[in-house]
Write a protein that holds these residues in place. Structure first.
Motif, mmCIF file in Angstrom:
data_model
loop_
_atom_site.group_PDB
_atom_site.id
_atom_site.type_symbol
_atom_site.label_atom_id
_atom_site.label_comp_id
_atom_site.label_asym_id
_atom_site.label_seq_id
_atom_site.Cartn_x
_atom_site.Cartn_y
_atom_site.Cartn_z
ATOM 1 N N GLU A 27 0.831 -1.206 0.000
ATOM 2 C CA GLU A 27 0.000 0.000 0.000
ATOM 3 C C GLU A 27 0.865 1.255 0.000
ATOM 4 O OE1 GLU A 27 -2.913 0.019 3.066
ATOM 5 O OE2 GLU A 27 -3.904 -1.807 2.378
ATOM 6 N N PHE A 28 1.895 1.266 0.866
ATOM 7 C CA PHE A 28 2.781 2.428 0.872
ATOM 8 C C PHE A 28 3.525 2.555 -0.454
ATOM 9 C CE2 PHE A 28 7.076 4.111 1.238
ATOM 10 C CZ PHE A 28 6.794 5.403 1.646
ATOM 11 N N SER A 29 4.039 1.446 -0.976
ATOM 12 C CA SER A 29 4.808 1.479 -2.220
ATOM 13 C C SER A 29 3.956 2.008 -3.370
ATOM 14 C CB SER A 29 5.337 0.088 -2.556
ATOM 15 O OG SER A 29 6.244 -0.347 -1.566
ATOM 16 N N SER A 30 2.711 1.575 -3.424
ATOM 17 C CA SER A 30 1.818 2.050 -4.477
ATOM 18 C C SER A 30 1.545 3.551 -4.328
ATOM 19 C CB SER A 30 0.504 1.269 -4.430
ATOM 20 O OG SER A 30 -0.394 1.737 -5.416
ATOM 21 N N ALA A 31 1.308 3.981 -3.098
ATOM 22 C CA ALA A 31 1.047 5.412 -2.853
ATOM 23 C C ALA A 31 2.277 6.258 -3.174
ATOM 24 C CB ALA A 31 0.625 5.619 -1.399
ATOM 25 N N TRP A 32 3.454 5.748 -2.835
ATOM 26 C CA TRP A 32 4.699 6.475 -3.115
ATOM 27 C C TRP A 32 4.907 6.653 -4.619
ATOM 28 C CZ3 TRP A 32 8.108 9.519 -0.941
ATOM 29 C CH2 TRP A 32 9.371 9.682 -1.520
ATOM 30 N N CYS A 33 4.741 5.560 -5.360
ATOM 31 C CA CYS A 33 4.947 5.618 -6.810
ATOM 32 C C CYS A 33 3.872 6.460 -7.492
ATOM 33 C CB CYS A 33 4.981 4.206 -7.388
ATOM 34 S SG CYS A 33 6.418 3.247 -6.851
ATOM 35 N N LEU A 34 2.637 6.389 -6.990
ATOM 36 C CA LEU A 34 1.578 7.232 -7.538
ATOM 37 C C LEU A 34 1.907 8.701 -7.313
ATOM 38 C CD1 LEU A 34 -1.207 7.610 -8.812
ATOM 39 C CD2 LEU A 34 -2.206 7.369 -6.525
ATOM 40 N N GLN A 35 2.374 9.033 -6.119
ATOM 41 C CA GLN A 35 2.745 10.409 -5.804
ATOM 42 C C GLN A 35 3.822 10.914 -6.768
ATOM 43 O OE1 GLN A 35 3.547 12.495 -1.649
ATOM 44 N NE2 GLN A 35 5.229 11.127 -2.130
ATOM 45 N N LEU A 150 13.658 16.845 -7.861
ATOM 46 C CA LEU A 150 14.339 16.278 -6.705
ATOM 47 C C LEU A 150 13.311 15.942 -5.630
ATOM 48 C CD1 LEU A 150 17.441 18.636 -6.406
ATOM 49 C CD2 LEU A 150 17.261 16.445 -7.611
ATOM 50 N N ILE A 151 13.197 14.671 -5.324
ATOM 51 C CA ILE A 151 12.336 14.193 -4.247
ATOM 52 C C ILE A 151 13.274 13.649 -3.183
ATOM 53 C CG2 ILE A 151 10.520 12.561 -3.624
ATOM 54 C CD1 ILE A 151 9.684 12.819 -6.677
ATOM 55 N N GLU A 152 13.519 14.453 -2.187
ATOM 56 C CA GLU A 152 14.567 14.195 -1.211
ATOM 57 C C GLU A 152 14.095 14.597 0.182
ATOM 58 O OE1 GLU A 152 17.450 12.759 -1.750
ATOM 59 O OE2 GLU A 152 17.335 12.680 -3.945
ATOM 60 N N PRO A 153 14.779 14.121 1.231
ATOM 61 C CA PRO A 153 14.489 14.652 2.564
ATOM 62 C C PRO A 153 14.921 16.121 2.610
ATOM 63 C CG PRO A 153 16.440 13.269 2.618
ATOM 64 C CD PRO A 153 15.849 13.115 1.256
ATOM 65 N N ILE A 154 13.999 16.994 2.945
ATOM 66 C CA ILE A 154 14.291 18.427 2.974
ATOM 67 C C ILE A 154 14.556 18.831 4.423
ATOM 68 C CG2 ILE A 154 13.475 20.743 2.426
ATOM 69 C CD1 ILE A 154 13.986 19.055 -0.034
ATOM 70 N N GLU A 156 15.031 21.610 5.824
ATOM 71 C CA GLU A 156 14.287 22.778 6.298
ATOM 72 C C GLU A 156 12.840 22.450 6.654
ATOM 73 O OE1 GLU A 156 17.907 23.812 4.373
ATOM 74 O OE2 GLU A 156 16.221 22.613 3.599
ATOM 75 N N PHE A 157 12.309 21.335 6.164
ATOM 76 C CA PHE A 157 10.939 20.931 6.484
ATOM 77 C C PHE A 157 10.880 19.981 7.677
ATOM 78 C CE2 PHE A 157 9.751 21.384 1.697
ATOM 79 C CZ PHE A 157 9.628 22.747 1.864
ATOM 80 N N GLU A 188 8.515 24.365 -8.157
ATOM 81 C CA GLU A 188 7.762 23.886 -6.992
ATOM 82 C C GLU A 188 8.741 23.612 -5.858
ATOM 83 O OE1 GLU A 188 4.395 21.079 -7.342
ATOM 84 O OE2 GLU A 188 5.079 20.801 -9.409
ATOM 85 N N TYR A 189 8.291 23.924 -4.639
ATOM 86 C CA TYR A 189 9.100 23.647 -3.449
ATOM 87 C C TYR A 189 8.132 23.460 -2.292
ATOM 88 C CZ TYR A 189 12.463 24.440 0.385
ATOM 89 O OH TYR A 189 13.233 24.328 1.505
ATOM 90 N N ARG A 190 7.971 22.199 -1.856
ATOM 91 C CA ARG A 190 6.971 21.919 -0.818
ATOM 92 C C ARG A 190 7.217 20.556 -0.190
ATOM 93 N NH1 ARG A 190 3.162 18.405 -3.314
ATOM 94 N NH2 ARG A 190 3.240 18.456 -5.606
ATOM 95 N N PRO A 191 6.701 20.358 1.021
ATOM 96 C CA PRO A 191 6.753 19.013 1.619
ATOM 97 C C PRO A 191 5.758 18.103 0.917
ATOM 98 C CG PRO A 191 5.570 20.534 3.038
ATOM 99 C CD PRO A 191 6.113 21.361 1.917
ATOM 100 N N LEU A 192 5.992 16.820 0.972
ATOM 101 C CA LEU A 192 5.102 15.850 0.350
ATOM 102 C C LEU A 192 4.282 15.117 1.408
ATOM 103 C CD1 LEU A 192 7.465 14.348 -2.384
ATOM 104 C CD2 LEU A 192 5.634 16.020 -2.675
ATOM 105 N N PRO A 193 3.061 14.727 1.061
ATOM 106 C CA PRO A 193 2.197 14.071 2.058
ATOM 107 C C PRO A 193 2.547 12.618 2.328
ATOM 108 C CG PRO A 193 1.055 14.297 -0.042
ATOM 109 C CD PRO A 193 2.341 15.048 -0.183
ATOM 110 N N VAL A 194 3.161 11.933 1.350
ATOM 111 C CA VAL A 194 3.462 10.511 1.503
ATOM 112 C C VAL A 194 4.965 10.333 1.690
ATOM 113 C CG1 VAL A 194 3.366 8.239 0.425
ATOM 114 C CG2 VAL A 194 1.502 9.870 0.055
#
Length: 273
Positions: A27-35, A150-154, A156-157, A188-194
């Motif tokens: 479930e997490f893997s699917s949500a991550w890839c969908l995101q 870039l989808i990385e640990p931010i 600053e967030f 774009e520059y924002r935190p991600l929900p998943v």
């Protein structure tokens, strides 16, 4: 700061663990890839090229490809590389032969020509390279033709506890400022929900390169180059060859080894297609 050797050994010894996690957490893997696919898709053109940095075992890449195709995306060409041969071998077995081109390479010396890939993206692959953020961003921008995602640990967030953990592990920080220092536009520059770990929150930085008319235009075919001399690489049956310099890169079980450390001076080698 984590050394290249430490990163290589750590990831190589983990080969197979990401696929196990993926299978145990569908479930997490699917949500991550969908995101990720929903982030990437709007920046893709039909029949464009896409490169995942630090592809690992291709659990993310395979999910992204499937999700984009489900959305009716065009016939994009996907590529991925990792510093670890063992992870690429595992990825090839998991991904299948025709879904993507996979090879061993160094994030800080990608064996692709300037402006040769339409969209370059990461999925926590820059993460352990604290202290080398500027070099990583520069190399991503060099290879990308249009966009870098870039989808990385931010840092600053993150919470104070998360920031402390990132510092202890030698993780990256200050990416947005570094991107802007290179003159690129942050779309774009924002935190991600998943994301998987509350102490390592994922964030998004979408980077747009300079307008097309301000740089050299290449055709749509990605082109490989020697990471030592920047000469064009030609694919042979048993090696990748920089013909004008006599440098050869071996292929191990159908996996090209394209890090500078893999280079062999072999002027007598002749290309056999």
């Amino acid at each position: 700061e984590n050394t290249v050797l430490a990163t290589l050994v750590a990831y190589d010894l983990q080969a197979g663990s990401y696929i196990r996690y993926h299978n145990e957490n569908p479930e997490f893997s699917s949500a991550w890839c969908l995101q990720l696919s929903e982030i990437i898709a709007p920046y893709l053109s039909d029949a464009g090229s896409v490169l995942e940095l630090g592809v690992g075992e291709a659990t993310t890449l395979k999910g992204v490809i499937n999700k984009i195709e489900e959305r009716g995306g065009g016939k994009n060409k996907f590529l991925g590389f990792d510093i670890s041969w063992s992870r690429i071998k595992t990825a090839k077995e998991y991904l299948g032969e025709d879904m993507a081109t996979l090879f061993v390479a160094d994030l800080f010396n990608i064996p692709l020509e300037d402006d040769s890939i339409d969209l370059v993206y990461s999925s926590h692959s820059l993460e352990p390279n604290g202290g080398r953020e500027d070099d990583a961003v520069r190399e991503c921008l060099r290879v990308a033709k249009d966009y870098v995602v870039l989808i990385e640990p931010i840092y600053e967030f993150a919470s104070p506890e998360g920031q402390k953990r990132m510092e202890e592990n030698g993780y990256i920080k200050g990416l947005k400022k570094i991107v802007e220092n290179h003159g690129a536009e942050v779309v774009e520059y924002r935190p991600l929900p998943v994301f998987a770990n509350p102490l390592n929150p994922s964030g998004l930085i979408v980077i747009k390169k300079s307008p097309a008319n301000e740089r050299v235009q290449n055709d749509s075919e990605e082109r490989f180059r020697c990471p030592v001399t920047n000469s064009r690489l030609v694919k042979s049956q048993s090696a990748w060859v920089a013909e004008d310099t006599g440098i050869v890169y071996p292929v191990l079980e159908e996996i090209p080894l394209l890090r500078p450390e893999h280079s062999i001076v072999a002027s007598a080698f002749r290309v056999k297609c």
